[in-house]
Write a protein that holds these residues in place. Sequence first.
Motif, PDB file in Angstrom:
ATOM      1  N   VAL A  29      -1.170  -3.266   2.198  1.00 27.17           N
ATOM      2  CA  VAL A  29      -1.467  -2.570   0.947  1.00 27.17           C
ATOM      3  C   VAL A  29      -2.592  -3.299   0.212  1.00 27.17           C
ATOM      4  O   VAL A  29      -3.540  -2.679  -0.271  1.00 27.17           O
ATOM      5  CB  VAL A  29      -0.208  -2.444   0.057  1.00 27.17           C
ATOM      6  N   ILE A 158      -5.258  11.564  -7.142  1.00 25.97           N
ATOM      7  CA  ILE A 158      -4.242  10.502  -7.095  1.00 25.97           C
ATOM      8  C   ILE A 158      -3.541  10.500  -5.747  1.00 25.97           C
ATOM      9  O   ILE A 158      -3.332   9.439  -5.141  1.00 25.97           O
ATOM     10  CB  ILE A 158      -3.241  10.656  -8.268  1.00 25.97           C
ATOM     11  N   ASP A 159      -3.182  11.670  -5.236  1.00 21.69           N
ATOM     12  CA  ASP A 159      -2.550  11.765  -3.915  1.00 21.69           C
ATOM     13  C   ASP A 159      -3.440  11.164  -2.828  1.00 21.69           C
ATOM     14  O   ASP A 159      -2.965  10.426  -1.961  1.00 21.69           O
ATOM     15  CB  ASP A 159      -2.226  13.219  -3.554  1.00 21.69           C
ATOM     16  N   GLN A 162      -3.591   7.386  -3.123  1.00 22.12           N
ATOM     17  CA  GLN A 162      -2.335   6.804  -2.623  1.00 22.12           C
ATOM     18  C   GLN A 162      -2.300   6.805  -1.090  1.00 22.12           C
ATOM     19  O   GLN A 162      -1.838   5.844  -0.481  1.00 22.12           O
ATOM     20  CB  GLN A 162      -1.139   7.574  -3.180  1.00 22.12           C
ATOM     21  N   LYS A 163      -2.808   7.869  -0.481  1.00 20.20           N
ATOM     22  CA  LYS A 163      -2.866   7.901   0.986  1.00 20.20           C
ATOM     23  C   LYS A 163      -3.743   6.775   1.520  1.00 20.20           C
ATOM     24  O   LYS A 163      -3.426   6.169   2.549  1.00 20.20           O
ATOM     25  CB  LYS A 163      -3.404   9.253   1.464  1.00 20.20           C
ATOM     26  N   ILE A 165      -4.313   3.902   0.067  1.00 17.76           N
ATOM     27  CA  ILE A 165      -3.673   2.605  -0.189  1.00 17.76           C
ATOM     28  C   ILE A 165      -2.479   2.381   0.744  1.00 17.76           C
ATOM     29  O   ILE A 165      -2.315   1.302   1.304  1.00 17.76           O
ATOM     30  CB  ILE A 165      -3.221   2.501  -1.659  1.00 17.76           C
ATOM     31  N   PHE A 166      -1.661   3.397   0.933  1.00 14.92           N
ATOM     32  CA  PHE A 166      -0.416   3.235   1.679  1.00 14.92           C
ATOM     33  C   PHE A 166      -0.461   3.758   3.096  1.00 14.92           C
ATOM     34  O   PHE A 166       0.562   4.061   3.688  1.00 14.92           O
ATOM     35  CB  PHE A 166       0.745   3.892   0.903  1.00 14.92           C
TER      36      PHE A 166
END
Length: 167
Positions: A29, A158-159, A162-163, A165-166
């Motif tokens: 991460v 944001i989605d 997040q993809k 990052i994770f």
Amino acid sequence: FYLDKSINRLNCNRFIFRIFAIMKSFFDVYTNIMALNEPKVIDTAIKVIDSNEVIKLNQEQLLKGKDSEGNNYKDYTNFTIKTKRETGGFISPSGKLAFKDTGDLWRKMEVQKETDFFAVYSSDKKYNFLISMYGKDIFGLNSKDAGIVIKKAQPKFIDEIQKLIFK
């Protein structure tokens, strides 16, 4: 007694393995966050913008007789209004130029997305002529409408971040 030591050693090894797995996950991460640079974030923001919303807002702006800088187009002359009424031509509610006479320019409007910007244009044959006559600001959004597009794109943005990052 020996069996108890083996079970405890096995549980300890599992615990250590879990700790390493968690640390690797945190490191992954961290690595993904560090890979998020400004160009990557901007590119992601551009990709999630809704092209249909951009075109709709640009067309609404034209119906109001305004360019992307908020400048007013000229009012139709009485002769033009008379001719349009006789021929069934389009007259904007604002009474100003809206560039919708045949509808081709509007139907062929598209959004071109690049890595650090998006632009509105039309593949209609009159595009270059109209740009030369009225300027590039026929196409594009005013600040208020650009803000609307950005606000609507935030959940998708944001989605996508997040993809990244994770992953």
